[in-house]
Design an enzyme around this catalytic site. Sequence first.
Site, short mmCIF file in Angstrom:
data_model
loop_
_atom_site.label_atom_id
_atom_site.label_comp_id
_atom_site.label_asym_id
_atom_site.label_seq_id
_atom_site.Cartn_x
_atom_site.Cartn_y
_atom_site.Cartn_z
CB CYS A 23 -0.92 -0.06 1.23
SG CYS A 23 -1.83 1.45 1.54
CB CYS A 39 -0.06 2.20 4.19
SG CYS A 39 -1.71 1.70 3.69
CG ASP A 40 3.64 0.92 4.54
OD1 ASP A 40 3.36 1.48 5.62
OD2 ASP A 40 3.28 -0.23 4.26
C1 LIG Z 1 0.40 -4.59 5.54
C2 LIG Z 1 -0.68 -3.55 5.53
C3 LIG Z 1 -0.40 -2.29 5.99
C4 LIG Z 1 -1.40 -1.32 6.00
N1 LIG Z 1 -1.09 -0.08 6.48
C5 LIG Z 1 -2.04 0.87 6.56
C6 LIG Z 1 -1.75 2.16 7.09
O1 LIG Z 1 -0.61 2.44 7.49
N2 LIG Z 1 -2.77 3.05 7.15
C7 LIG Z 1 -4.03 2.78 6.71
O2 LIG Z 1 -4.92 3.64 6.81
N3 LIG Z 1 -4.33 1.57 6.18
C8 LIG Z 1 -3.38 0.62 6.10
N4 LIG Z 1 -3.66 -0.61 5.54
C9 LIG Z 1 -5.02 -0.83 4.99
C10 LIG Z 1 -6.00 -1.13 6.14
O3 LIG Z 1 -5.48 -2.15 6.96
C11 LIG Z 1 -7.36 -1.53 5.57
O4 LIG Z 1 -7.82 -0.51 4.72
C12 LIG Z 1 -8.38 -1.75 6.69
O5 LIG Z 1 -7.92 -2.70 7.61
C13 LIG Z 1 -9.72 -2.21 6.11
O6 LIG Z 1 -10.59 -2.45 7.17
P1 LIG Z 1 -11.87 -3.40 6.99
O7 LIG Z 1 -12.50 -3.45 8.34
O8 LIG Z 1 -12.66 -2.96 5.85
O9 LIG Z 1 -11.30 -4.84 6.58
P2 LIG Z 1 -10.19 -5.79 7.22
O10 LIG Z 1 -9.21 -5.03 8.01
O11 LIG Z 1 -9.70 -6.63 6.11
O12 LIG Z 1 -11.01 -6.71 8.25
C14 LIG Z 1 -11.91 -7.69 7.81
C15 LIG Z 1 -12.09 -8.74 8.90
O13 LIG Z 1 -13.12 -9.66 8.51
C16 LIG Z 1 -12.73 -10.97 8.86
N5 LIG Z 1 -13.45 -11.91 7.99
C17 LIG Z 1 -13.29 -12.08 6.65
N6 LIG Z 1 -14.14 -12.99 6.19
C18 LIG Z 1 -14.87 -13.41 7.25
C19 LIG Z 1 -15.91 -14.38 7.40
N7 LIG Z 1 -16.39 -15.06 6.35
N8 LIG Z 1 -16.44 -14.58 8.64
C20 LIG Z 1 -15.94 -13.89 9.71
N9 LIG Z 1 -14.95 -12.98 9.62
C21 LIG Z 1 -14.43 -12.73 8.41
C22 LIG Z 1 -11.23 -10.98 8.66
O14 LIG Z 1 -10.61 -12.01 9.42
C23 LIG Z 1 -10.85 -9.58 9.15
O15 LIG Z 1 -10.53 -9.57 10.53
C24 LIG Z 1 -2.70 -1.60 5.52
C25 LIG Z 1 -2.99 -2.90 5.04
C26 LIG Z 1 -2.00 -3.87 5.04
C27 LIG Z 1 -2.32 -5.25 4.55
#
Ligand SMILES: Cc1cc2nc3c(=O)[nH]c(=O)nc-3n(C[C@H](O)[C@H](O)[C@H](O)COP(=O)(O)OP(=O)(O)OC[C@H]3O[C@@H](n4cnc5c(N)ncnc54)[C@H](O)[C@@H]3O)c2cc1C
Length: 308
Positions: A136, A139-140
């Site tokens: 990303c 992010c980084d």
């Molecule tokens: C390495 C990395 C670094 C990042 N750094 C940054 C940063 O510095 N700043 C920033 O703003 N963003 C950053 N991001 C992006 C950020 O993490 C995401 O945009 C954010 O986490 C999205 O949130 P979300 O709740 O939509 O989904 P997610 O964080 O993906 O959470 C979804 C959750 O749903 C669960 N899940 C999935 N399917 C199922 C199912 N069928 N049943 C039950 N549970 C389920 C998963 O286990 C997960 O815990 C980074 C991402 C990565 C991978």
Amino acid sequence: MGEKTPDLLIIGSGPAGLTAGIYARRANLTVQIVEKEYRGTGQIADSGRVDNYPGLPGIGGYELGEQFRGHAEKCGVSFTEGEAGKLWREEGKWKCRLEDGRVLEARAIIYAAGTVHRQLRIPGEQQFFGKGVHVCAWCDGAFYKDRVAAVIGGGDSAVDAALYLAGICKKVLLIHRREDFRAAKSSLLQAEAEENIEILRNTVVSKIEGTHKAEAIWTQDNRRLPVDGIFVEIGQIPRTEILRELAVTDENGYIQADETGRTALKGFYGAGDVRTKSLRQVITAAADGANAAVLAAEDLRRTTEKEV
Ligand SMILES: Cc1cc2nc3c(=O)[nH]c(=O)nc-3n(C[C@H](O)[C@H](O)[C@H](O)COP(=O)(O)OP(=O)(O)OC[C@H]3O[C@@H](n4cnc5c(N)ncnc54)[C@H](O)[C@@H]3O)c2cc1C
């Protein structure tokens, strides 16, 4: 008499799901979150350092997720560990079958299951993940101010990442395995015009080399390209396979919903990275969770008890 059906079931306890839980509890809804990982807090737990969440510069991703989860617990959200396998609506209620056979129900669902980043699956990619290899740029990218970065990919996210990094880095290599890019022509033209972006077409990355951190990219035709940071931007896969029968996703698998989270289905909302949007970050996921919870509360208030 059985127990009263909970108001809201949230699938996924990443930033979107946890924020939805906090807002829904504050709107006095009964809320259950189902999460497949043990005490999971979503993708952000994999980030060593988060520098763009307002008020908390430099916080560790794991710690940020723990703080979100602790806040939701304090508000009275109840958590169930399990993987949602099938969702359907029956007699005015939403039902969710977990992979282990348990069936949960609720008056409304917020689906916040996030995405998975596609990987190159080449030597060095896992070894140096977070140590020079990233997924990303927003992010980084700032870690590579005045340094050399490479972006791997040929779609919109790759070209947009290269353009973003061009404003930060000394030089950006945009590496694509084909001649033609899938990205929008207008952004590609912009990238071609940037002085500090070098585009390498028909270039297949075969290995990432380094010692303590990534230091160079090797290509299939045996070139060694020294770089400081590598951004693998080859797309994300929304975790929406289980929604296929509900027909709420677009051609790329993202839930079709605007910032209200509302979908074409009554009582079904999409929030966070899993919905159609332009910027996938913690702050936009949290904002989605807040919006979807408030809208769900409003919609539920309008729904008569007879319907549930
Ligand atoms: C390495 C990395 C670094 C990042 N750094 C940054 C940063 O510095 N700043 C920033 O703003 N963003 C950053 N991001 C992006 C950020 O993490 C995401 O945009 C954010 O986490 C999205 O949130 P979300 O709740 O939509 O989904 P997610 O964080 O993906 O959470 C979804 C959750 O749903 C669960 N899940 C999935 N399917 C199922 C199912 N069928 N049943 C039950 N549970 C389920 C998963 O286990 C997960 O815990 C980074 C991402 C990565 C991978």
